[in-house]
Design a protein around this motif. Structure first.
Motif, PDB file in Angstrom:
ATOM      1  N   ASP A 232       0.887  -1.165  -0.056  1.00  0.00           N
ATOM      2  CA  ASP A 232       0.073  -0.004  -0.121  1.00  0.00           C
ATOM      3  C   ASP A 232       1.230   1.114  -0.011  1.00  0.00           C
ATOM      4  N   GLU A 233       0.432   2.333  -0.728  1.00  0.00           N
ATOM      5  CA  GLU A 233       1.040   3.544  -0.255  1.00  0.00           C
ATOM      6  C   GLU A 233       1.228   4.006   1.091  1.00  0.00           C
ATOM      7  N   GLY A 234       2.594   4.544   1.221  1.00  0.00           N
ATOM      8  CA  GLY A 234       2.898   4.769   2.764  1.00  0.00           C
ATOM      9  C   GLY A 234       3.602   3.708   3.390  1.00  0.00           C
ATOM     10  N   ALA A 235       3.821   2.314   2.675  1.00  0.00           N
ATOM     11  CA  ALA A 235       4.298   1.372   3.406  1.00  0.00           C
ATOM     12  C   ALA A 235       5.773   1.756   3.961  1.00  0.00           C
ATOM     13  N   GLY A 236       6.023   1.303   5.270  1.00  0.00           N
ATOM     14  CA  GLY A 236       7.133   1.566   5.663  1.00  0.00           C
ATOM     15  C   GLY A 236       8.515   1.364   5.218  1.00  0.00           C
ATOM     16  N   SER A 237       8.988   0.328   4.628  1.00  0.00           N
ATOM     17  CA  SER A 237      10.161  -0.012   3.769  1.00  0.00           C
ATOM     18  C   SER A 237       9.645  -0.959   2.801  1.00  0.00           C
ATOM     19  N   PRO A 238       8.949  -0.747   1.598  1.00  0.00           N
ATOM     20  CA  PRO A 238       8.803  -1.569   0.822  1.00  0.00           C
ATOM     21  C   PRO A 238      10.055  -2.381  -0.291  1.00  0.00           C
ATOM     22  N   TRP A 239       9.816  -3.334  -0.661  1.00  0.00           N
ATOM     23  CA  TRP A 239      10.921  -4.135  -1.061  1.00  0.00           C
ATOM     24  C   TRP A 239      10.430  -4.992  -2.521  1.00  0.00           C
TER      25      TRP A 239
END
Length: 338
Positions: free
Chosen positions: A122-129
C-alpha cells in the motif's frame, strides 16, 4: 544461536505445534454467500507503492553504480562510502569484505536478463521491497532491494545446484504477495526462520528443531562439521566453538503458488578458537582471513565472523515437510585475534 536460548526454541516448537492443532481442529467454516447476492461492484486495486517499472529502473541503476565503483581505481574510502549508500544489512558486510579482501579490486559482475517479483504494498508502506531473479556471473541469483531513504541491495543468494525457484503467486497484474512476519499458514513463520536455521546449524539432528529444515550442506552438515572440529581442537589442546545468530537482519518472504513461502534471510556465524596449553601451541590463521590478519599464526585466540544469506522454500502448514535451503551466498567478513 545461543543468545536465543533453549527455552526460546522450545517455545517456538510449541508455537508451531499449536498452529498445527489450530488448523486441524473443528473450527466452523464461515458461511458462504451466493455470488448473485453481491450487488456492489468490486473496487479496482489501489496503485502499488512500488511498480514493476520502478523496480526495473532501480535494479538497472544499481548494477550501473556497482559496476562503476568496482571499475574505478583510487579513492578507496570514498568508494566504500558509496558502496554503503547502495547496500544494507548482510549485503553491506559482504560487499565491504569483498573490497577489503581484494585490495579494493573486487571482480566485476556479468548480469543476465532479470525477472521481477514485486509485492503489492500500500502507499505509505514503511520499507517496501522487491526481489529479482537474475543470472549473475553464470549463476541464477535471487536479489532483494529495500527502500529506506533510498533503494539499497539487502540480500543476494545464488541458487544451489539442482534447485529452482518455486512458482511465486502473482495477481492478475503480475504483482506478488508479501508474507507477514508472523504468518501461521506456513510450517515456519518468517520471523522464526533465522532462529530455526541457527539452531539446526549448531545442533543438527540432536536439537528440538530437527526436521523443520531439510538436511544438507548448510544445515545438518554444518552441525556435524562443528562437532568434529570441536573434538579435533580439544585433542590438539585448543577450545573451539562456532555460533550462529540471526542478529537484527531483515527477513523477506514471498507467497508461493502452493500456499507456502519463499523466505530470504541472513545469519552471522562466529567461530572462536583459543589455546588451552602452552603458548607455543599456535593457532593457524586460515588463508581466507589473511586479508584481515597478517600473521600466519596467533598465540592465544582467533575469532572469525562470517555473514551468510539464504533463501528457503517453506511449505504450507497443510502439507508439512522439511523446508529446503535453495539458495546461499556468504563469506568471511571480520577476523581478529592475538
Amino acid at each position: 544461536m545461543r543468545a536465543y536460548g533453549r527455552r526460546k526454541v522450545l517455545a517456538l516448537a510449541a508455537g508451531l505445534l499449536a498452529a498445527v492443532t489450530a488448523c486441524s481442529g473443528d473450527a466452523r467454516p464461515a458461511p458462504s454467500t451466493p455470488a448473485a447476492a453481491t450487488s456492489t461492484p468490486s473496487k479496482s486495486p489501489e496503485p502499488p507503492a512500488v511498480t514493476q517499472a520502478e523496480a526495473a529502473e532501480e535494479f538497472a541503476a544499481y548494477i550501473r553504480t556497482d559496476d562503476l565503483l568496482r571499475n574505478v581505481p583510487g579513492d578507496f574510502q570514498g568508494r566504500l562510502l558509496q558502496v554503503q549508500d547502495i547496500t544494507t544489512g548482510g549485503q553491506w558486510q559482504l560487499i565491504q569484505a569483498a573490497y577489503l579482501s581484494s585490495g579494493y579490486t573486487p571482480p566485476r559482475h556479468q548480469w543476465g536478463s532479470p525477472t521481477f517479483y514485486v509485492p503489492r504494498f500500500d502507499e505509505g508502506a514503511g520499507s517496501p521491497w522487491f526481489s529479482v531473479l537474475v543470472t549473475r556471473d553464470d549463476a541464477p541469483t535471487l536479489l532483494t532491494f529495500v527502500k529506506f531513504d533510498r533503494w539499497r541491495l539487502s540480500s543476494a543468494a545464488e541458487l544451489l545446484p539442482g534447485q529452482e525457484l518455486p512458482p511465486i503467486e502473482l495477481d492478475d497484474e503480475g504483482y506478488a504477495t508479501a508474507v507477514a512476519a508472523d504468518d501461521k499458514s506456513v510450517t515456519i513463520s518468517p520471523q522464526f526462520i533465522g532462529p530455526v536455521h541457527a539452531s539446526v546449524a549448531e545442533t543438527g539432528k540432536a536439537g528440538v528443531t530437527d526436521g523443520l529444515l531439510a538436511a544438507g550442506p548448510y544445515t545438518t552438515e554444518v552441525a556435524e562439521q562443528i562437532a568434529e572440529r570441536r573434538e579435533s581442537a580439544k585433542s590438539d589442546g585448543f577450545s573451539y566453538d562456532s555460533i550462529f545468530s540471526a542478529d537484527n537482519f531483515p527477513v523477506y518472504a514471498l507467497r508461493t503458488e502452493d500456499g507456502g513461502a519463499l523466505i530470504q534471510y541472513s545469519l552471522s556465524r562466529t567461530t572462536s578458537t583459543q589455546t588451552k596449553t602452552a603458548e607455543d601451541d599456535y593457532i593457524p590463521v586460515p588463508d581466507s582471513a589473511r586479508w584481515a590478519i597478517s600473521s600466519p599464526v596467533l598465540r592465544r585466540s582467533l575469532k572469525l565472523t562470517e555473514t551468510h544469506q539464504y533463501a528457503t522454500a517453506v511449505p504450507p502448514l497443510t502439507k508439512p515437510a522439511p523446508a529446503p535451503v535453495i539458495a546461499h551466498d556468504g563469506a568471511l567478513t571480520r577476523a581478529s585475534g592475538q
